[in-house]
Design a protein around this motif. Structure first.
Motif, PDB file in Angstrom:
ATOM      1  N   GLU A 148       6.019 -14.519  22.127  1.00 13.95           N
ATOM      2  CA  GLU A 148       4.574 -14.575  22.198  1.00 13.95           C
ATOM      3  C   GLU A 148       4.057 -15.881  21.598  1.00 13.95           C
ATOM      4  O   GLU A 148       3.205 -16.553  22.176  1.00 13.95           O
ATOM      5  N   ALA A 149       4.613 -16.236  20.421  1.00 13.00           N
ATOM      6  CA  ALA A 149       4.185 -17.458  19.742  1.00 13.00           C
ATOM      7  C   ALA A 149       4.509 -18.683  20.598  1.00 13.00           C
ATOM      8  O   ALA A 149       3.676 -19.573  20.787  1.00 13.00           O
ATOM      9  N   LEU A 150       5.720 -18.715  21.140  1.00 13.08           N
ATOM     10  CA  LEU A 150       6.150 -19.864  21.944  1.00 13.08           C
ATOM     11  C   LEU A 150       5.305 -19.989  23.199  1.00 13.08           C
ATOM     12  O   LEU A 150       5.003 -21.072  23.677  1.00 13.08           O
ATOM     13  N   ASP A 151       4.911 -18.844  23.744  1.00 13.40           N
ATOM     14  CA  ASP A 151       4.208 -18.821  25.012  1.00 13.40           C
ATOM     15  C   ASP A 151       2.749 -19.250  24.879  1.00 13.40           C
ATOM     16  O   ASP A 151       2.226 -19.953  25.742  1.00 13.40           O
ATOM     17  N   VAL A 152       2.089 -18.834  23.809  1.00  9.98           N
ATOM     18  CA  VAL A 152       0.637 -18.986  23.733  1.00  9.98           C
ATOM     19  C   VAL A 152       0.174 -20.159  22.877  1.00  9.98           C
ATOM     20  O   VAL A 152      -0.777 -20.850  23.226  1.00  9.98           O
ATOM     21  N   ALA A 153       0.853 -20.395  21.751  1.00  7.63           N
ATOM     22  CA  ALA A 153       0.261 -21.249  20.716  1.00  7.63           C
ATOM     23  C   ALA A 153       0.400 -22.739  21.012  1.00  7.63           C
ATOM     24  O   ALA A 153       1.324 -23.181  21.688  1.00  7.63           O
ATOM     25  N   ASP A 154      -0.568 -23.535  20.471  1.00  2.00           N
ATOM     26  CA  ASP A 154      -0.435 -24.987  20.449  1.00  2.00           C
ATOM     27  C   ASP A 154       0.563 -25.388  19.370  1.00  2.00           C
ATOM     28  O   ASP A 154       1.347 -26.303  19.541  1.00  2.00           O
ATOM     29  N   ARG A 155       0.433 -24.684  18.231  1.00  2.00           N
ATOM     30  CA  ARG A 155       1.327 -24.956  17.121  1.00  2.00           C
ATOM     31  C   ARG A 155       1.786 -23.635  16.520  1.00  2.00           C
ATOM     32  O   ARG A 155       1.053 -22.646  16.510  1.00  2.00           O
ATOM     33  N   ILE A 156       2.988 -23.672  15.982  1.00  2.00           N
ATOM     34  CA  ILE A 156       3.534 -22.457  15.379  1.00  2.00           C
ATOM     35  C   ILE A 156       3.776 -22.712  13.902  1.00  2.00           C
ATOM     36  O   ILE A 156       4.308 -23.768  13.522  1.00  2.00           O
ATOM     37  N   VAL A 157       3.351 -21.752  13.074  1.00  2.00           N
ATOM     38  CA  VAL A 157       3.636 -21.822  11.648  1.00  2.00           C
ATOM     39  C   VAL A 157       4.614 -20.694  11.357  1.00  2.00           C
ATOM     40  O   VAL A 157       4.262 -19.522  11.471  1.00  2.00           O
ATOM     41  N   VAL A 158       5.855 -21.048  11.034  1.00  2.00           N
ATOM     42  CA  VAL A 158       6.854 -20.016  10.781  1.00  2.00           C
ATOM     43  C   VAL A 158       6.831 -19.689   9.298  1.00  2.00           C
ATOM     44  O   VAL A 158       6.921 -20.588   8.463  1.00  2.00           O
ATOM     45  N   MET A 159       6.669 -18.386   8.984  1.00  2.00           N
ATOM     46  CA  MET A 159       6.566 -17.982   7.580  1.00  2.00           C
ATOM     47  C   MET A 159       7.689 -17.038   7.207  1.00  2.00           C
ATOM     48  O   MET A 159       8.174 -16.261   8.017  1.00  2.00           O
ATOM     49  N   ASN A 160       8.074 -17.119   5.927  1.00  2.00           N
ATOM     50  CA  ASN A 160       9.096 -16.226   5.403  1.00  2.00           C
ATOM     51  C   ASN A 160       8.898 -16.120   3.896  1.00  2.00           C
ATOM     52  O   ASN A 160       8.686 -17.127   3.231  1.00  2.00           O
ATOM     53  N   ASN A 161       8.971 -14.892   3.369  1.00  2.00           N
ATOM     54  CA  ASN A 161       8.831 -14.656   1.928  1.00  2.00           C
ATOM     55  C   ASN A 161       7.610 -15.340   1.318  1.00  2.00           C
ATOM     56  O   ASN A 161       7.681 -15.904   0.236  1.00  2.00           O
ATOM     57  N   GLY A 162       6.493 -15.331   2.013  1.00  2.00           N
ATOM     58  CA  GLY A 162       5.263 -15.879   1.455  1.00  2.00           C
ATOM     59  C   GLY A 162       5.172 -17.388   1.520  1.00  2.00           C
ATOM     60  O   GLY A 162       4.233 -17.971   0.999  1.00  2.00           O
ATOM     61  N   LYS A 163       6.172 -18.020   2.135  1.00  2.00           N
ATOM     62  CA  LYS A 163       6.145 -19.480   2.208  1.00  2.00           C
ATOM     63  C   LYS A 163       6.210 -19.939   3.663  1.00  2.00           C
ATOM     64  O   LYS A 163       6.667 -19.207   4.531  1.00  2.00           O
ATOM     65  N   ILE A 164       5.725 -21.169   3.872  1.00  2.00           N
ATOM     66  CA  ILE A 164       5.811 -21.741   5.216  1.00  2.00           C
ATOM     67  C   ILE A 164       7.183 -22.386   5.372  1.00  2.00           C
ATOM     68  O   ILE A 164       7.589 -23.216   4.561  1.00  2.00           O
ATOM     69  N   GLU A 165       7.918 -21.982   6.388  1.00  2.00           N
ATOM     70  CA  GLU A 165       9.244 -22.545   6.632  1.00  2.00           C
ATOM     71  C   GLU A 165       9.144 -23.811   7.464  1.00  2.00           C
ATOM     72  O   GLU A 165       9.866 -24.764   7.262  1.00  2.00           O
ATOM     73  N   GLN A 166       8.274 -23.771   8.456  1.00  2.00           N
ATOM     74  CA  GLN A 166       8.159 -24.919   9.360  1.00  2.00           C
ATOM     75  C   GLN A 166       6.851 -24.847  10.120  1.00  2.00           C
ATOM     76  O   GLN A 166       6.369 -23.767  10.465  1.00  2.00           O
TER      77      GLN A 166
END
Lengths: 356, 277, 291
Positions: free
Chosen positions: A199-217
């Motif tokens: 869904e994220a890959l399909d729709v978004a201009d940019r993706i913010v990947v999160m894990n354990n309360g932090k931004i991964e990428q």
């Protein structure tokens, strides 16, 4: 409206929901917050909306601090995970609500409200459902009512919490195309939360990947998919094959497997893991250098792509490869065949920065 | 980058926290805590020896026995018949079921004094029912049990009924398909699910019965040492302006019901924990 | 063919009690015995008492019945009971909404303790509920001297009766609303606020319509108990005929004076209220289920 999130942290009791999160979102962008449950993505969305207050950090809309602003002063449209439609109100009343509750001075006239609501209902293709109650609608229809309701107050920012989470696969696909189109027409700065990478890959201009309360990428869909910065992102976005070995003289060694990793030459004799996407696994009939012998154990034909399950012959491990139908026909693979594989692209991470 | 902004004030988004909590605290403080604390404050005016004297007087001890044993008997009767009624109402169909279902709540709606005089006249030696028995029912502990059973009936039925409704047919079908007889299915599958609800219903009925006054005073006969319940002792002492005595007995009752509630909550907590893991 | 199996299926779903297989259904005699036991029990404990009330009330004819309920003391008791209910029930309704709002929309320390305190009146004998107000406001009570000096009467007067009734019926509305509002969660309120509504509008347009049937249900229960409360009121009333006698206390006096027909006449009036309560309760429960 641009959104600036500076060093935001939030704790629920002893649970660190957000840890020093900073993010800049440009005006008119459509951004996906992607992560597993408990990664902090919903908390971040709620902090932006003002439904939660952060313990530390600031939120700026167009450079103005929002920290002391009540949600209703932030000009934000929020679409709730389970829609939170007012169950005792009709579709019309749900959409009209945000206009009806305005103080008398700024409240539009009844006719204006009616026109506005009907316009929105046409936009979400529900003009014939205005007298229905939420319980009389399908999931996808409820979702669209929730969206129309959020849009009615003409928000500068649209926030959507797992907007398609509760829908079945077909409706979900339809709605996300529609959301993309809606965004392209209106250009409202939009952020949506999802745990579904597709869904994220399909729709978004940019993706913010999160894990354990932090931004991964943070990056474009293509960027995060092809250049994951951490094992977590690699693993979370799509399937991946692991080669757990050690680094030696600029090569990753694992059983009979050895591959050059020029960018990691500094660390020698270190434990390391190679990450390879299934479609980056090349299958050869003959033993070329740098290949590993495998045996085909399963073949799944999934329309245009073919998934091949392979068993390594040098050790007890399975690999997954993806081929196009064309490649598959050319190779003439059958279950039980002995072939050789070679990673076309591989990314190596040293276990210290492991998170899985 | 600017220095970290620390937001000291955690704002609650939904309004009215201070208003509603403040109002609630004030209300329960003035109307529940302050009045109830009077019981304990007032007992302080008694010396320990005086207190013990009052609460262990033979007449008081006899009343504890009457109250406790009749409440227990009524509670057990309600467990048996309440469960059967809940079962029949959920599982079987018969004429006027809806009305009969509604009537189960009558003890909640009917003033206790009305229930008291009605049951007394029914079970008195010359009453509609009493005349068929060659022993006395009203004006004996049996009469008390009848009044307390009446009062407690809805508690068991209304806690068991929803649980019974929620047991999915599939579970029973699974049990049957694995070869269990109907009785085995009930004992091993249905009953364990009902047990916590039955226990809750019993404890609610029992607690209510311990303190019940209105329906009992008419049917009990109120003979000291034989059919005098503890709330009546308090009443009698009050009528003699023996406030200290009344309060001492009240302390015993309050402490008993608190211990009772606490242990029931504990049992339920333990039972729930078993299901979670 | 298609259709007939469909109809059969619908029919079997409608009375699955009949078509269930033996393994899922008790033997017929067990079913009949259990039904008989249940109905017999209810007949002896619920129906017969109810019938006996009306039968005894009219035993000596309609004239005695009418005289009993139009007697000035009876009328005074009815008026007093209605006054008490009119004060106590709204107070506890407002409290119930406030308490449920605080306890379900927010998290705070000591929440469980507060829940227990709200429930406390259920665990206290009505007689003790009356006693505590004697200890507070009686002549030997905490505020006794002060009240005497200022010539304010609380116990053995209307305020005492109201206080005792409020105490006894305090948890009813809150107890109905708390579980209901807990399952409803806070997302509709959050949606309302994010759409710009203030607290009052959110409560009025969003929360209240969602809890109205639960609130009404609680009100009906609270009302029934407030009308019928005997023990607590008996302690604080002082039994002054025509002055501080509520309906249940009036019944007690008539009964103890062996005026059975009159006692049962007033009792029948209260039974009618109880039956209406049951009907309203049933309607409300049905409405809230379908809403």
């Amino acid at each position: 409206m641009s959104i600036q999130i500076n060093n935001v942290s939030k704790k629920f009791g002893s649970f660190q929901a957000l840890e020093d999160v900073s993010l800049h979102i440009q005006s008119g962008e459509l951004v996906a917050l992607l992560g597993p449950s408990g990664s902090g993505k919903t908390s971040l969305l709620r902090v932006i909306a003002g439904l939660e207050t952060s313990d530390v950090g600031e939120i700026l809309f167009d450079g103005q601090s929002m920290i002391d602003r009540h949600p209703k002063e932030r000009n934000v449209g929020f679409v709730f995970q389970h829609y939170a439609l007012f169950r005792h109100m009709t579709v019309f009343d749900n959409v009209a609500y945000g206009l009806k509750v305005r103080p008398r001075k700024t409240r539009p006239s009844k006719l204006e409200i009616k026109n506005k609501v009907m316009e929105l209902l046409r936009l979400v293709k529900l003009e014939n459902f205005s007298d229905r109650y939420p319980t009389q609608l399908s999931g996808g229809q409820r979702q669209r009512v929730a969206l129309a309701r959020a849009l009615a107050v003409e928000p500068k920012v649209l926030l959507l919490d797992e907007p398609f989470g509760a829908l079945d696969a077909k409706v979900r696909k339809e709605l996300r195309r529609w959301l993309r189109k809606l965004h392209d027409d209106f250009h409202i700065t939009s952020i949506f939360v999802t745990h579904d990478q597709e869904e994220a890959l399909d729709v978004a201009d940019r993706i913010v990947v999160m894990n354990n309360g932090k931004i991964e990428q943070i990056g474009s869909p293509d960027d995060v998919y092809t250049n994951p910065k951490s094992p977590f992102v690699y693993d979370f976005l799509g399937n991946v094959n692991l080669f757990k070995g050690r680094l030696h003289n600029g090569k990753l060694l694992h059983g009979e497997f050895a591959i050059d990793v020029p960018d990691l030459q500094v660390h020698t004799e270190d434990q390391a893991v190679g990450y390879v996407r299934p479609h980056d696994i090349q299958i050869e009939r003959t033993n070329v250098s740098g290949t590993v012998p495998v045996k085909v154990s399963h073949i799944h034909l999934l329309g245009p792509i073919v998934q091949v399950e392979l068993r390594r012959e040098d050790m007890d491990e399975f690999l997954e490869a993806e081929l196009t139908k064309e490649q598959f026909t050319n190779l003439q693979l059958k279950v039980g065949d002995h072939v050789f594989i070679k990673p076309k692209q591989l990314k190596v991470f040293i276990p210290e920065d492991f998170s899985i | 980058m600017s220095s970290l902004t620390v937001n000291k004030k955690t704002r609650r988004i939904i309004p009215g926290f201070h208003l509603s909590l403040g109002y609630t605290m004030l209300y329960v403080s003035l109307l529940v805590l302050l009045p109830l604390s009077m019981i304990f404050i007032h007992t302080m005016s008694l010396s320990w020896a005086e207190f013990i004297d009052i609460v262990t007087a033979p007449r008081a001890v006899a009343s504890y026995k009457v109250s406790f044993s009749t409440a227990l008997a009524a509670g057990l009767l309600n467990v048996i018949f309440g469960t059967i009624i809940a079962w029949v109402l959920v599982r079987y169909s018969f004429p006027f079921k809806r009305i009969i279902d509604g009537l189960v709540d009558l003890p909640f709606a009917l003033p206790t004094a009305v229930a008291g005089i009605a049951l007394t006249s029914l079970y008195a030696p010359n009453g509609w029912i009493g005349q068929f028995f060659n022993f006395k029912i009203a004006f004996t502990p049996l009469g008390i049990i009848i009044a307390l059973t009446f009062i407690g009936l809805p508690f068991v039925v209304r806690t068991v009924q929803p649980v019974l409704q929620n047991i999915s047919a599939e579970v029973e079908e699974a049990s049957a398909s694995l070869g269990a007889t109907r009785l085995q299915t009930f004992r091993k599958v249905i009953f364990p699910e009902l047990a916590p609800a039955i226990l809750t219903g019993f404890s609610l009925a029992f607690a209510r019965a311990l303190g019940e006054y209105g329906s009992v005073v008419f049917i009990a006969g109120n003979m000291p040492m034989k059919t005098e319940i503890t709330p009546l002792i308090i009443m009698t002492k009050l009528e003699q302006y023996d406030y200290a005595g009344a309060t001492a007995i009240a302390v015993v009752m309050l402490v008993t019901s608190f211990i009772l509630l606490f242990s029931i909550n504990l049992i339920q907590w333990l039972a729930n924990r078993r299901f979670v893991h | 063919m298609e259709q007939s199996t469909f109809i059969q299926q619908v029919a079997s779903e409608k009375n699955n009690a009949v078509t269930k297989s033996a393994a899922l259904q008790e033997p017929r005699f067990v079913r009949y015995t259990l039904t008989f036991i249940a109905l017999a029990f209810l007949a002896f404990f619920i129906v017969l008492p109810l019938v006996s009330i009306f039968s005894t009330a009219f035993q000596k004819g309609v004239g005695v019945y009418v005289a009993a309920i139009t007697h000035p003391d009876a009328m005074a008791a009815i008026k007093l009971t209605l006054t008490v209910v009119a004060i106590a029930v709204p107070l506890n309704a407002i409290f119930g909404v406030m308490a449920a709002w605080a306890l379900t929309k927010f998290n705070f320390k000591g929440k469980n303790l507060l829940l227990t305190i709200v429930d406390l009146p259920f665990a206290v004998s009505p007689v003790i509920a009356g006693l505590v107000f004697i200890l507070l406001f009686g002549s030997q009570g905490l505020f006794g001297d002060w009240l005497f000096e200022h010539d304010i009467k609380i116990v053995f007067a209307l305020p005492g009766i109201v206080l005792a009734t409020v105490f006894v019926t305090l948890p009813f509305v809150a107890r109905e609303l708390i579980p209901l509002m807990q399952t409803q969660g806070t997302s509709e309120e959050e949606a309302s606020i994010s759409l710009g509504a203030n607290g009052f509008k959110t409560f009025w347009y969003v929360t209240l319509p969602n809890i109205k049937w639960g609130l009404l249900y609680g009100l009906v229960l609270c009302n029934a108990r407030a009308i019928g409360e005997f023990g607590a009121v008996s302690v604080v009333s002082g039994h002054i005929r025509g002055m501080t006698n509520t309906m249940p206390l009036h019944i007690e006096i008539l009964y103890n004076e062996y005026q059975f027909a009159a006692a049962f006449a007033v009792a029948s009036l209260m039974s009618v209220i109880a039956i209406i309560t049951l009907i309203v309760k049933d309607i409300v429960a049905w409405k809230s289920k379908s809403a």
